[in-house]
Design an enzyme around this catalytic site. Structure first.
Site, PDB file in Angstrom:
ATOM      1  N   LYS A 150      15.788  -2.469   2.750  1.00 53.24           N
ATOM      2  CA  LYS A 150      14.715  -2.133   1.816  1.00 53.24           C
ATOM      3  C   LYS A 150      14.869  -0.689   1.302  1.00 53.24           C
ATOM      4  O   LYS A 150      14.793  -0.414   0.105  1.00 53.24           O
ATOM      5  CB  LYS A 150      13.394  -2.268   2.563  1.00 53.24           C
ATOM      6  CG  LYS A 150      12.182  -2.484   1.696  1.00 53.24           C
ATOM      7  CD  LYS A 150      11.012  -2.684   2.654  1.00 53.24           C
ATOM      8  CE  LYS A 150       9.776  -3.121   1.990  1.00 53.24           C
ATOM      9  NZ  LYS A 150       8.648  -3.159   2.936  1.00 53.24           N
ATOM     10  N   PHE A 201     -15.851 -10.645  -9.735  1.00 53.13           N
ATOM     11  CA  PHE A 201     -15.768 -11.442  -8.499  1.00 53.13           C
ATOM     12  C   PHE A 201     -16.818 -12.534  -8.427  1.00 53.13           C
ATOM     13  O   PHE A 201     -17.371 -12.836  -7.393  1.00 53.13           O
ATOM     14  CB  PHE A 201     -15.750 -10.525  -7.253  1.00 53.13           C
ATOM     15  CG  PHE A 201     -14.394  -9.913  -7.095  1.00 53.13           C
ATOM     16  CD1 PHE A 201     -13.941  -8.942  -7.986  1.00 53.13           C
ATOM     17  CD2 PHE A 201     -13.524 -10.354  -6.117  1.00 53.13           C
ATOM     18  CE1 PHE A 201     -12.663  -8.425  -7.903  1.00 53.13           C
ATOM     19  CE2 PHE A 201     -12.237  -9.844  -6.026  1.00 53.13           C
ATOM     20  CZ  PHE A 201     -11.817  -8.876  -6.931  1.00 53.13           C
ATOM     21  N   GLU A 203      -7.679   2.376   1.129  1.00 49.35           N
ATOM     22  CA  GLU A 203      -7.197   2.084  -0.231  1.00 49.35           C
ATOM     23  C   GLU A 203      -7.939   0.876  -0.800  1.00 49.35           C
ATOM     24  O   GLU A 203      -8.351  -0.014  -0.064  1.00 49.35           O
ATOM     25  CB  GLU A 203      -5.678   1.894  -0.240  1.00 49.35           C
ATOM     26  CG  GLU A 203      -5.156   0.750   0.604  1.00 49.35           C
ATOM     27  CD  GLU A 203      -5.177  -0.558  -0.119  1.00 49.35           C
ATOM     28  OE1 GLU A 203      -5.125  -0.526  -1.351  1.00 49.35           O
ATOM     29  OE2 GLU A 203      -5.271  -1.606   0.549  1.00 49.35           O
ATOM     30  N   LYS A 207      -3.009 -15.516  -6.065  1.00 46.75           N
ATOM     31  CA  LYS A 207      -3.669 -15.262  -7.349  1.00 46.75           C
ATOM     32  C   LYS A 207      -2.564 -15.002  -8.363  1.00 46.75           C
ATOM     33  O   LYS A 207      -1.385 -15.000  -7.999  1.00 46.75           O
ATOM     34  CB  LYS A 207      -4.628 -14.072  -7.261  1.00 46.75           C
ATOM     35  CG  LYS A 207      -3.935 -12.760  -6.926  1.00 46.75           C
ATOM     36  CD  LYS A 207      -4.913 -11.609  -7.013  1.00 46.75           C
ATOM     37  CE  LYS A 207      -4.197 -10.291  -6.818  1.00 46.75           C
ATOM     38  NZ  LYS A 207      -5.068  -9.133  -6.905  1.00 46.75           N
ATOM     39  N   CYS A 210      -5.671  -9.610   2.384  1.00 42.09           N
ATOM     40  CA  CYS A 210      -6.788  -8.696   2.686  1.00 42.09           C
ATOM     41  C   CYS A 210      -8.114  -9.378   2.988  1.00 42.09           C
ATOM     42  O   CYS A 210      -8.653  -9.233   4.080  1.00 42.09           O
ATOM     43  CB  CYS A 210      -6.953  -7.718   1.529  1.00 42.09           C
ATOM     44  SG  CYS A 210      -5.442  -6.852   1.150  1.00 42.09           S
ATOM     45  N   VAL A 252       0.832  -1.208   0.000  1.00 49.21           N
ATOM     46  CA  VAL A 252       0.000   0.000   0.000  1.00 49.21           C
ATOM     47  C   VAL A 252       0.863   1.253   0.000  1.00 49.21           C
ATOM     48  O   VAL A 252       0.684   2.151  -0.821  1.00 49.21           O
ATOM     49  CB  VAL A 252      -0.942  -0.004   1.233  1.00 49.21           C
ATOM     50  CG1 VAL A 252      -1.749   1.280   1.290  1.00 49.21           C
ATOM     51  CG2 VAL A 252      -1.855  -1.213   1.200  1.00 49.21           C
ATOM     52  N   LYS A 282      -8.348 -11.609   6.160  1.00 50.19           N
ATOM     53  CA  LYS A 282      -8.149 -10.771   7.350  1.00 50.19           C
ATOM     54  C   LYS A 282      -9.345  -9.837   7.567  1.00 50.19           C
ATOM     55  O   LYS A 282      -9.839  -9.699   8.690  1.00 50.19           O
ATOM     56  CB  LYS A 282      -6.870  -9.955   7.141  1.00 50.19           C
ATOM     57  CG  LYS A 282      -6.632  -8.855   8.130  1.00 50.19           C
ATOM     58  CD  LYS A 282      -5.294  -8.198   7.894  1.00 50.19           C
ATOM     59  CE  LYS A 282      -5.295  -7.207   6.742  1.00 50.19           C
ATOM     60  NZ  LYS A 282      -5.881  -5.902   7.042  1.00 50.19           N
TER      61      LYS A 282
END
Ligand code: UGA
Length: 427
Positions: free
Chosen positions: A35, A247, A149, A318, A258, A11, A261
């Site tokens: 990072k 969907f 988001e 996915k 996501c 995000v 959760k």
């Protein structure tokens, strides 16, 4: 506008990079030194289409920079986007310690008026709590805003620029104006509302999409029993604009960082407010059932899975991503292994991540090698290029020509013509 982003996960990094591409001066902040050093060089730690190019482009334009220091990163910024993780706790409730830790750090480092924008998915009331925490130490003027988001992994950059809507929950006219200014260039429907509504829109959206998936998965189980084809049923339903075509793809269930959760999270939030959200419990139950389906089918066809070699195509939750969090593929592999199966796998990008959580598995860079001598092949992630594989060759490489397609990716007629024992979901 000068913007700071705290947290460079999916995000944070996508939001920061895309905002810099809109012309804002963005500084992304993260504790992870390695990072940040990599990002400074334009090395992006995740597989996300189009992101690395945008990062490099905006570093060069001096619109995007990275730092480990929160103090330096937020200095002079008018808005600070909080994009830290909010994982599930064991009981399904939402872990907010990272959000609150950032709030505390902000309270110690703010030097001028700022809008603190909460992007992390958080339960209703969190923005107000963040405000309280900051107020404890920082006595100056600031506002807290909720701006959930709606990006999907794998198409996050496209989703940012082609968003369906922007939702902003704010309490003051000043913060609303600043948020309008940030998204001025984006010609998209914007809803300005209160904090509670904004926070809830995110949960409601994800939970509703997960419900759609569980609904079509239930339909797929009926379809199999009455001799119908869920793909045709879904298409027929989806043409009704009130339902919509998206969907409604039946398969081995939803995964990722996501949906699982957030469905659990909303269920918990409801519970703590004295309401039993019955539908969500069923959504979770159906999703668990779908994950078990292909394991049961393998067992039925192969009789006993002990020492049987099975190939899996797809490891991520996915296609178009290397993210394996809550991946149905990983869950299926673990269950097959528990029953004694030997697993070999192919995934174009997720093997490195999968290797961190799986044992006793062979990964192949070459999909054909991954099929050699296996008793069955399971398709667990819907990468479109699988369709173009040489299926005739795969049939010869497999010990038994069994394909269990958990994503309804392939054409059943074609597969049967090639001589496969081919089973998919709901058709
Ligand atoms: C999801 C939402 O789609 C985003 O809008 C949201 O911003 C994001 O969560 C988030 O909360 O951060 P994402 O988890 O990246 O995005 O993935 P999706 O494309 O929504 O897919 C979720 C899961 O559902 C995948 O496992 C996918 O295979 C499965 N799925 C999706 C189906 O089984 N059937 C479908 O028809 C669609």
């Amino acid at each position: 506008m000068k913007i700071a982003i705290i947290g460079t996960g999916y995000v944070g990094l996508v939001t920061g990079t895309c905002l810099s591409d809109l012309g804002h001066k963005v500084t992304c902040i993260d504790l992870d030194k390695k990072k940040i050093n990599n990002l400074k060089k334009g090395i992006v730690p995740i597989y996300e289409q189009g992101l690395e190019e945008l990062v490099i482009k905006n570093i060069k334009k001096n619109n995007l920079s990275f730092t480990n220091s929160l103090k330096k990163g937020i200095k002079g910024a008018k808005t600070v986007f909080v994009c830290v993780q909010t994982p599930s706790k064991k009981d399904g409730s939402v872990e907010l310690k990272y959000v609150y830790k950032v709030a505390k750090q902000l309270s110690e480092n703010i030097e001028s008026y700022k809008v603190i924008v909460n992007k992390s998915t958080v339960p209703v009331g969190t923005a107000k709590e963040v405000k309280k925490i900051i107020k404890k130490k920082y006595k100056g003027d600031f506002d807290v805003v909720s701006c959930p988001e709606f990006l999907r992994e794998g198409s996050a950059v496209i989703d940012f620029f082609g968003a369906d809507r922007i939702i902003v929950g704010c309490e003051s006219e000043k913060s609303c104006q600043i948020m309008k200014e940030i998204f001025k260039k984006m010609k998209v429907k914007k809803i300005f509302t209160n904090l509670e509504n904004a926070e809830l829109v995110k949960y409601a959206s994800n939970a509703f999409l997960a419900t759609k998936i569980s609904f079509i998965n239930e339909m797929s189980n009926i379809c199999e029993r009455v001799g119908a084809d869920v793909e045709v049923v879904a298409r027929g339903m989806g043409l009704d604009r009130r339902i919509g075509q998206y969907f409604l793809r039946a398969g081995i269930g939803y995964g990722g960082s996501c949906f699982p959760k957030d469905v659990k999270g909303l269920n918990q939030i409801s519970g703590t407010h004295g309401y039993d959200f019955k539908l969500l419990k069923a959504v979770i139950e159906v999703n668990n059932y779908q994950r078990q389906l292909l394991v049961e089918r393998s067992e039925k066809i192969l009789k006993n899975l002990k020492n049987k070699q099975i190939t899996i195509f797809g490891l991520a939750f996915k296609n178009n991503t290397d993210d394996i969090r809550e991946s149905a593929a990983i869950e299926i592999i673990k269950r097959l292994q528990k029953k004694g199966a030997k697993v070999q796998a192919y995934d174009p990008v997720a093997q490195k991540n999968a290797a961190k959580v799986l044992n006793n598995i062979i990964f192949w860079e070459d999909p054909y090698k991954a099929c050699e001598n296996s008793q069955a092949l399971i398709i667990a992630t819907e990468w479109p290029h699988y369709k173009d594989f040489d299926w005739k060759k795969i049939k010869h490489l497999l010990r038994r020509p069994i394909v269990l397609d958990g994503r309804n990716l392939l054409d059943p007629e074609k597969m049967k013509k090639l001589g496969f024992i081919y089973e998919s979901i709901g058709r």
